[in-house]
Write a protein that holds these residues in place. Structure first.
Motif, PDB file in Angstrom:
ATOM      1  N   ALA A   1      -9.161 -78.591  37.420  1.00  0.00           N
ATOM      2  CA  ALA A   1      -8.060 -79.556  37.405  1.00  0.00           C
ATOM      3  C   ALA A   1      -6.773 -78.904  37.903  1.00  0.00           C
ATOM      4  O   ALA A   1      -5.836 -78.704  37.146  1.00  0.00           O
TER       5      ALA A   1
ATOM      6  N   ALA B   1       1.306 -76.923  35.487  1.00  0.00           N
ATOM      7  CA  ALA B   1       2.257 -77.037  34.376  1.00  0.00           C
ATOM      8  C   ALA B   1       2.542 -75.714  33.665  1.00  0.00           C
ATOM      9  O   ALA B   1       3.716 -75.375  33.471  1.00  0.00           O
TER      10      ALA B   1
ATOM     11  N   SER C   1      -2.016 -78.358  44.099  1.00  0.00           N
ATOM     12  CA  SER C   1      -1.628 -78.964  42.826  1.00  0.00           C
ATOM     13  C   SER C   1      -0.756 -80.212  42.960  1.00  0.00           C
ATOM     14  O   SER C   1      -0.376 -80.790  41.954  1.00  0.00           O
TER      15      SER C   1
ATOM     16  N   PHE D   1      -2.353 -74.181  26.898  1.00  0.00           N
ATOM     17  CA  PHE D   1      -2.624 -75.209  27.901  1.00  0.00           C
ATOM     18  C   PHE D   1      -4.104 -75.272  28.191  1.00  0.00           C
ATOM     19  O   PHE D   1      -4.755 -74.294  28.367  1.00  0.00           O
TER      20      PHE D   1
ATOM     21  N   GLU E   1      -4.302 -79.996  39.584  1.00  0.00           N
ATOM     22  CA  GLU E   1      -3.092 -80.801  39.447  1.00  0.00           C
ATOM     23  C   GLU E   1      -2.494 -80.674  38.045  1.00  0.00           C
ATOM     24  O   GLU E   1      -1.299 -80.847  37.855  1.00  0.00           O
ATOM     25  N   LYS E   2      -3.305 -80.348  37.062  1.00  0.00           N
ATOM     26  CA  LYS E   2      -2.818 -80.133  35.696  1.00  0.00           C
ATOM     27  C   LYS E   2      -2.494 -78.664  35.446  1.00  0.00           C
ATOM     28  O   LYS E   2      -1.762 -78.337  34.525  1.00  0.00           O
ATOM     29  N   SER E   3      -3.036 -77.800  36.244  1.00  0.00           N
ATOM     30  CA  SER E   3      -2.889 -76.363  36.024  1.00  0.00           C
ATOM     31  C   SER E   3      -1.544 -75.821  36.483  1.00  0.00           C
ATOM     32  O   SER E   3      -1.194 -74.692  36.140  1.00  0.00           O
TER      33      SER E   3
ATOM     34  N   ALA F   1      -6.545 -75.336  31.429  1.00  0.00           N
ATOM     35  CA  ALA F   1      -5.869 -75.492  32.723  1.00  0.00           C
ATOM     36  C   ALA F   1      -6.580 -74.584  33.719  1.00  0.00           C
ATOM     37  O   ALA F   1      -6.099 -73.517  34.076  1.00  0.00           O
TER      38      ALA F   1
END
Length: 125
Positions: free
Chosen positions: A17, A23, A60, A125, A19-21, A13
């Motif tokens: 990325a 989480a 994000s 992650f 947009e995924k980080s 993560a």
């Protein structure tokens, strides 16, 4: 024994990325809301989130309203401890300033030691 601690290891993560980080930070905030102790360990290229300017410029969400820095700041305000990995710093750090929300530096041994605790869960992650 009940779980009282969560360790989140951020490995993939990373700033490539955003947009995924978000989480892992959302999971950290949820765990704190449940009164769990929470640590985030920034490893591999995810350590770059600790460098000034990187998280501030990473959006994000599709609306462009959430930055990774915003998540990091909320985590810090809620008492989440955020650590950088010494090996990752040695690989990726080139003199950039470290953001003030970072608690300190640690390594893989510290994470592995957490696995021995019955009250702790580790998520990657």
């Amino acid at each position: 024994m009940a779980v009282t601690r969560v360790v989140l290891v951020m490995w993939q993560a990373d700033p490539g990325a955003p947009e995924k980080s978000a989480a892992p930070f959302v999971y950290a905030l949820c765990a704190r809301a449940l009164d769990l102790e929470v640590e985030i360990h920034l490893t591999s290229s995810a350590v770059r989130w600790a460098f000034e300017g990187v998280a501030a410029s990473a959006v994000s969400d599709r609306r462009g309203e959430q930055t990774i820095l915003g998540y990091i700041q909320r985590c810090h305000e809620m008492g989440v401890k955020i650590y950088t990995c010494g090996m990752a710093l040695s690989e990726h750090h080139q003199g950039e300033r470290i953001i003030p929300e970072i608690t300190g530096q640690t390594g893989a041994t510290a994470v592995m030691a957490q696995l021995q605790r019955e009250d702790t869960r580790v998520l990657v992650f």
